[in-house]
Design a protein around this motif. Structure first.
Motif, PDB file in Angstrom:
ATOM      1  N   GLY A  17       0.803  -1.225   0.000  1.00  0.00           N
ATOM      2  CA  GLY A  17       0.000   0.000   0.000  1.00  0.00           C
ATOM      3  C   GLY A  17       0.834   1.273   0.000  1.00  0.00           C
ATOM      4  O   GLY A  17       1.894   1.354  -0.626  1.00  0.00           O
ATOM      5  N   GLN A  18       0.345   2.274   0.701  1.00  0.00           N
ATOM      6  CA  GLN A  18       1.013   3.579   0.720  1.00  0.00           C
ATOM      7  C   GLN A  18       2.410   3.495   1.326  1.00  0.00           C
ATOM      8  O   GLN A  18       3.340   4.163   0.864  1.00  0.00           O
ATOM      9  N   GLY A  19       2.560   2.719   2.387  1.00  0.00           N
ATOM     10  CA  GLY A  19       3.872   2.586   3.032  1.00  0.00           C
ATOM     11  C   GLY A  19       4.908   2.048   2.062  1.00  0.00           C
ATOM     12  O   GLY A  19       6.055   2.514   2.035  1.00  0.00           O
ATOM     13  N   ALA A  20       4.511   1.057   1.258  1.00  0.00           N
ATOM     14  CA  ALA A  20       5.444   0.483   0.276  1.00  0.00           C
ATOM     15  C   ALA A  20       5.810   1.531  -0.782  1.00  0.00           C
ATOM     16  O   ALA A  20       6.973   1.646  -1.185  1.00  0.00           O
ATOM     17  N   ALA A  21       4.811   2.312  -1.215  1.00  0.00           N
ATOM     18  CA  ALA A  21       5.087   3.370  -2.203  1.00  0.00           C
ATOM     19  C   ALA A  21       6.050   4.397  -1.608  1.00  0.00           C
ATOM     20  O   ALA A  21       6.942   4.914  -2.304  1.00  0.00           O
ATOM     21  N   GLU A  22       5.888   4.700  -0.334  1.00  0.00           N
ATOM     22  CA  GLU A  22       6.791   5.651   0.334  1.00  0.00           C
ATOM     23  C   GLU A  22       8.204   5.073   0.415  1.00  0.00           C
ATOM     24  O   GLU A  22       9.186   5.774   0.141  1.00  0.00           O
ATOM     25  N   ALA A  23       8.298   3.798   0.789  1.00  0.00           N
ATOM     26  CA  ALA A  23       9.630   3.173   0.888  1.00  0.00           C
ATOM     27  C   ALA A  23      10.350   3.237  -0.462  1.00  0.00           C
ATOM     28  O   ALA A  23      11.532   3.604  -0.535  1.00  0.00           O
ATOM     29  N   LYS A  24       9.634   2.915  -1.540  1.00  0.00           N
ATOM     30  CA  LYS A  24      10.251   2.948  -2.880  1.00  0.00           C
ATOM     31  C   LYS A  24      10.697   4.356  -3.243  1.00  0.00           C
ATOM     32  O   LYS A  24      11.810   4.577  -3.720  1.00  0.00           O
ATOM     33  N   LEU A  25       9.811   5.325  -3.023  1.00  0.00           N
ATOM     34  CA  LEU A  25      10.138   6.715  -3.382  1.00  0.00           C
ATOM     35  C   LEU A  25      11.295   7.245  -2.539  1.00  0.00           C
ATOM     36  O   LEU A  25      12.184   7.936  -3.044  1.00  0.00           O
ATOM     37  N   PHE A  26      11.283   6.923  -1.248  1.00  0.00           N
ATOM     38  CA  PHE A  26      12.351   7.400  -0.365  1.00  0.00           C
ATOM     39  C   PHE A  26      13.714   6.892  -0.854  1.00  0.00           C
ATOM     40  O   PHE A  26      14.690   7.656  -0.902  1.00  0.00           O
ATOM     41  N   VAL A  27      13.782   5.607  -1.205  1.00  0.00           N
ATOM     42  CA  VAL A  27      15.061   5.048  -1.675  1.00  0.00           C
ATOM     43  C   VAL A  27      15.459   5.713  -2.995  1.00  0.00           C
ATOM     44  O   VAL A  27      16.616   6.108  -3.187  1.00  0.00           O
ATOM     45  N   GLU A  28      14.470   5.885  -3.858  1.00  0.00           N
ATOM     46  CA  GLU A  28      14.718   6.567  -5.154  1.00  0.00           C
ATOM     47  C   GLU A  28      15.285   7.969  -4.941  1.00  0.00           C
ATOM     48  O   GLU A  28      16.129   8.439  -5.695  1.00  0.00           O
ATOM     49  N   ARG A  29      14.842   8.636  -3.877  1.00  0.00           N
ATOM     50  CA  ARG A  29      15.280  10.018  -3.609  1.00  0.00           C
ATOM     51  C   ARG A  29      16.520  10.082  -2.712  1.00  0.00           C
ATOM     52  O   ARG A  29      16.855  11.145  -2.192  1.00  0.00           O
ATOM     53  N   GLY A  30      17.124   8.929  -2.442  1.00  0.00           N
ATOM     54  CA  GLY A  30      18.414   8.949  -1.761  1.00  0.00           C
ATOM     55  C   GLY A  30      18.416   8.542  -0.305  1.00  0.00           C
ATOM     56  O   GLY A  30      19.463   8.604   0.353  1.00  0.00           O
ATOM     57  N   ALA A  31      17.275   8.126   0.226  1.00  0.00           N
ATOM     58  CA  ALA A  31      17.214   7.743   1.650  1.00  0.00           C
ATOM     59  C   ALA A  31      17.567   6.272   1.842  1.00  0.00           C
ATOM     60  O   ALA A  31      17.530   5.482   0.895  1.00  0.00           O
ATOM     61  N   LYS A  32      17.892   5.958   3.089  1.00  0.00           N
ATOM     62  CA  LYS A  32      17.986   4.562   3.522  1.00  0.00           C
ATOM     63  C   LYS A  32      16.749   4.310   4.371  1.00  0.00           C
ATOM     64  O   LYS A  32      16.381   5.155   5.194  1.00  0.00           O
ATOM     65  N   VAL A  33      16.121   3.154   4.170  1.00  0.00           N
ATOM     66  CA  VAL A  33      14.790   2.963   4.750  1.00  0.00           C
ATOM     67  C   VAL A  33      14.686   1.648   5.512  1.00  0.00           C
ATOM     68  O   VAL A  33      15.084   0.589   4.993  1.00  0.00           O
ATOM     69  N   VAL A  34      14.141   1.725   6.713  1.00  0.00           N
ATOM     70  CA  VAL A  34      13.746   0.518   7.444  1.00  0.00           C
ATOM     71  C   VAL A  34      12.242   0.344   7.242  1.00  0.00           C
ATOM     72  O   VAL A  34      11.448   1.203   7.629  1.00  0.00           O
ATOM     73  N   ILE A  35      11.918  -0.754   6.575  1.00  0.00           N
ATOM     74  CA  ILE A  35      10.526  -1.079   6.255  1.00  0.00           C
ATOM     75  C   ILE A  35      10.025  -1.977   7.372  1.00  0.00           C
ATOM     76  O   ILE A  35      10.609  -3.036   7.619  1.00  0.00           O
ATOM     77  N   THR A  36       8.967  -1.577   8.052  1.00  0.00           N
ATOM     78  CA  THR A  36       8.469  -2.451   9.115  1.00  0.00           C
ATOM     79  C   THR A  36       7.008  -2.797   8.864  1.00  0.00           C
ATOM     80  O   THR A  36       6.255  -2.017   8.288  1.00  0.00           O
ATOM     81  N   ASP A  37       6.632  -3.998   9.318  1.00  0.00           N
ATOM     82  CA  ASP A  37       5.249  -4.463   9.136  1.00  0.00           C
ATOM     83  C   ASP A  37       5.093  -5.795   9.869  1.00  0.00           C
ATOM     84  O   ASP A  37       6.090  -6.432  10.237  1.00  0.00           O
ATOM     85  N   VAL A  38       3.849  -6.213  10.025  1.00  0.00           N
ATOM     86  CA  VAL A  38       3.597  -7.565  10.523  1.00  0.00           C
ATOM     87  C   VAL A  38       3.532  -8.565   9.363  1.00  0.00           C
ATOM     88  O   VAL A  38       3.502  -9.768   9.582  1.00  0.00           O
ATOM     89  N   LEU A  39       3.493  -8.064   8.135  1.00  0.00           N
ATOM     90  CA  LEU A  39       3.447  -8.922   6.943  1.00  0.00           C
ATOM     91  C   LEU A  39       4.875  -9.224   6.492  1.00  0.00           C
ATOM     92  O   LEU A  39       5.502  -8.420   5.796  1.00  0.00           O
ATOM     93  N   GLU A  40       5.378 -10.411   6.902  1.00  0.00           N
ATOM     94  CA  GLU A  40       6.804 -10.692   6.686  1.00  0.00           C
ATOM     95  C   GLU A  40       7.162 -10.955   5.227  1.00  0.00           C
ATOM     96  O   GLU A  40       8.157 -10.429   4.730  1.00  0.00           O
ATOM     97  N   THR A  41       6.358 -11.775   4.551  1.00  0.00           N
ATOM     98  CA  THR A  41       6.733 -12.161   3.183  1.00  0.00           C
ATOM     99  C   THR A  41       6.798 -10.933   2.279  1.00  0.00           C
ATOM    100  O   THR A  41       7.807 -10.695   1.594  1.00  0.00           O
ATOM    101  N   GLU A  42       5.731 -10.130   2.319  1.00  0.00           N
ATOM    102  CA  GLU A  42       5.681  -8.936   1.462  1.00  0.00           C
ATOM    103  C   GLU A  42       6.790  -7.952   1.842  1.00  0.00           C
ATOM    104  O   GLU A  42       7.436  -7.360   0.976  1.00  0.00           O
TER     105      GLU A  42
END
Ligand code: NAD
Length: 249
Positions: A17-42
């Motif tokens: 969802g939105q969090g995943a879109a943010e993670a992708k955009l953040f990395v694209e814009r030069g950030a390092k990102v810790v993605i957290t969720d209860v959904l492990e596989t995704e």
């Protein structure tokens, strides 16, 4: 275009969802990102697809120890933490008569207390150098939305928490802003369709895309918004503007 070069961000509920879109955009814009969720596989798949600048942590926002562990991964792996996006949430839509107190408590525990735990958890890491916290509320946190007593209460609560946090944390150069999406096509609301005309009761007449919310969140996370704190920003196709009269009515 928000530049996030050198920033380290933790985004909750970012496996999809939105969090995943943010993670992708953040990395694209030069950030390092810790993605957290209860959904492990995704979550793992997303982090792997983003390479060295992303890590996945299995993290339940209702648990303070799990918060400390997630923050530690950001600091230990990437050296610091500049940005927290409190994005994780659960949703329900039903009348008050069919909503149990336990359901209300569960939603508040994830959507409101989870974000509160998050703000507390990142403080030690952010206090030295400042930071940006972005809380994802909802249009249902700006006005009463029928059949949203539990979800809406949690989002109104998050709106209030964001204001108080902005007042208290400004002295530590930590900015706190809140975001109010309208209808966004994600797995949370699988019945939404996309494209022109997909939401004719809005001025822009369509649902929003996760990537469109991500652009706003990236801006609020970046130094381009350095003087903005305590703000509430809608990304909703005009929903919060007032009473819209759809074509033909
Ligand atoms: N989609 C919309 O129309 C809409 C509208 C307004 C606001 N929002 C808000 O936007 C944010 C993102 O939602 P989305 O639309 O991407 O929905 P989504 O359901 O796709 O994403 C929410 C994520 O939060 C995670 N999550 C749920 N409980 C969790 C917990 N206890 N700990 C950690 N993670 C947990 C889920 O696993 C999921 O990956 C949410 O805060 C939501 O309330 C969404």
């Amino acid at each position: 275009m928000a530049d996030l070069t050198g920033k380290v961000a933790l985004i909750t509920g970012a496996a999809r969802g939105q969090g995943a879109a943010e993670a992708k955009l953040f990395v694209e814009r030069g950030a390092k990102v810790v993605i957290t969720d209860v959904l492990e596989t995704e979550g793992k798949e997303l982090a792997e697809s983003l390479g060295e600048n992303a890590r996945f942590v299995r993290h339940d926002v209702t648990d303070s120890e799990s918060w400390d562990a997630a923050v530690a991964v950001a600091v230990d792996t990437f050296g610091k933490l500049d940005v927290l996006v409190n994005n994780a949430a659960i949703y329900t839509m039903k009348p008050i008569a069919e909503t149990t107190p336990e359901e209300l408590e569960r939603i508040l525990t994830v959507n409101l207390v989870g974000a509160f735990r998050g703000i507390k958890a990142v403080l030690p890491a952010m206090t030295a150098n400042g930071g940006s916290i972005v809380n994802i509320s909802s249009q249902s946190g700006l006005e009463g939305l029928m059949n949203h007593s539990a979800y809406g209460s949690s989002k109104w609560g998050l709106r209030g928490l964001s204001k108080v946090a902005a007042l208290e944390l400004g002295l530590s150069q930590i900015r706190v802003n809140s975001v109010y999406p309208g209808p966004i096509a994600t797995p949370m609301v699988p019945y939404l369709t996309t494209g022109p005309g997909s939401f004719p009761t809005l001025p822009l007449e369509r649902t929003g895309l996760p990537e469109e919310v991500a652009e706003l969140v990236a801006f609020l996370a970046s130094d381009a918004s350095a003087y903005i704190t305590g703000a509430e920003v809608s990304v909703d196709g005009g929903l919060a503007a007032g009473k819209f009269i759809p074509r033909g009515m």
